[in-house]
Design an enzyme around this catalytic site. Structure first.
Site, PDB file in Angstrom:
ATOM      1  N   SER A  90       0.836  -1.202   0.000  1.00  7.94           N
ATOM      2  CA  SER A  90       0.000   0.000   0.000  1.00  7.94           C
ATOM      3  C   SER A  90       0.876   1.259   0.000  1.00  7.94           C
ATOM      4  CB  SER A  90      -0.948  -0.045   1.204  1.00  7.94           C
ATOM      5  OG  SER A  90      -1.821   1.047   1.215  1.00  7.94           O
ATOM      6  N   HIS A 201      -8.270   1.167   0.325  1.00  5.06           N
ATOM      7  CA  HIS A 201      -8.389   0.251  -0.815  1.00  5.06           C
ATOM      8  C   HIS A 201      -9.808  -0.282  -0.982  1.00  5.06           C
ATOM      9  CE1 HIS A 201      -4.120   0.673  -1.044  1.00  5.06           C
ATOM     10  NE2 HIS A 201      -4.011   0.293   0.213  1.00  5.06           N
TER      11      HIS A 201
END
Length: 314
Positions: A90, A201
């Site tokens: 990420s 996300h």
């Protein structure tokens, strides 16, 4: 040795991280540059005296500054380090972005700081939640999530971290409902609620995604020095950084598949995790038990790694 560098993502941060590295002039210089680029006092964020590291807007530039500082030291002290590829979880992709020379330090930190602001704004709009599923039955999990979505629940699969762990995220109550249903159906060995500042996300971050789209139009990425495997496409970044780093905010990550790509296509036999904790190293073990795993989260570990590599080169 063929080494895969792993950069930690948000959630790895710890109060006091980086402080023991400040005695090194290069690390200190890196943090000063990052402070100027982020318009925040990164050392104060490391200290976390006022719980700054609970907020996305502070965590992201602080963690990437830490990772950048350690990587700069590695390049100075081990210029022949056999790096075969990189992957970040990420936010950690921004650490790889800098380390692979796709973007200079000041530009990386400036972009990360704006990314953090956009994500903080979306996180503050709704009560978010995330939960890790240990040893999930993905067919059952997907079925439960599909049923909840038909009831207008906002819960999504957000992170495929390893063969043994995925993460769900969304509106907190909806994630709680999903976690309860998954536990009752025995669709995972264990469900662990995560302390996070946002359900990253997932479509809850489409607002941040649009802002990143606009922001990335002014960024000029360079060809990477090392292959960096995207969380989004599970392929090496090429000239598509802007397109992917926008999309990354609101779609699932595939860190486990990225690691498998490094093993299968780049031939890595070892990993080095840069960042607090050993979470990524544990994912690496779940992907391939044969991988030799190292991690650097403090100065003592750094020195041990450098000394061992220097001894191996003799």
């Amino acid at each position: 040795m063929k080494l895969g560098i792993l950069f930690s993502g948000q959630g790895a941060q710890k109060a006091g991280m980086g402080l023991d590295f400040l005695a090194d002039p290069l690390f200190k210089e890196t943090i000063e540059t990052a402070s100027e680029a982020s318009q925040q006092d990164i050392v104060a964020l490391f200290k976390d005296e006022h719980d700054e590291l609970n907020k996305t807007i502070h965590v992201q530039p602080a963690l990437i500054a830490f990772e950048a500082g350690v990587f700069c030291m590695l390049k100075r002290d081990l210029p022949a380090l056999p790096i075969a590829g990189m992957v970040g979880l990420s936010l950690g992709e921004c650490g790889a972005m800098f380390a692979s020379d796709a973007l200079p330090l000041a530009d990386t930190i400036s972009l990360v700081s704006d990314r953090a602001r956009y994500m903080q704004a979306d996180a503050d709009k709704v009560d978010n939640g995330m939960a890790a599923l240990v040893k999930p039955d993905l067919d059952k999990v997907n079925e439960i999530i599909a049923t909840l979505k038909k009831q207008n629940k906002q819960v999504y699969l957000s992170n495929y971290n390893s063969p043994s762990q995925v993460v769900i995220g969304g509106v907190k109550q909806d994630v709680d409902d999903a976690a309860e249903a998954i536990s009752e159906a025995k669709a995972a060995k264990r469900v662990v609620n995560l302390r996070v500042n946002g359900a990253f996300h997932t479509p809850l971050f489409n607002g941040a995604r649009q802002k990143m789209h606009d922001r990335l139009q002014e960024v000029n990425f360079k060809q990477t020095t090392y292959p960096v495997i995207s969380n989004t496409t599970v392929k090496p970044f090429t000239t598509d950084w802007a397109e992917i780093m926008e999309k990354q905010l609101a779609v699932p990550t595939h860190f486990g598949d990225d690691l498998a790509y490094l093993v299968e296509n780049q031939g890595i036999d070892s990993t080095l995790e840069i960042g607090p904790g050993k979470t990524l190293s544990s994912f690496a073990r779940q992907v391939d038990r044969k991988l030799k795993r190292y991690n650097i989260e403090n100065f003592d570990q750094y020195q041990e790694f450098v000394e061992a590599e220097n001894e191996a080169e003799k």
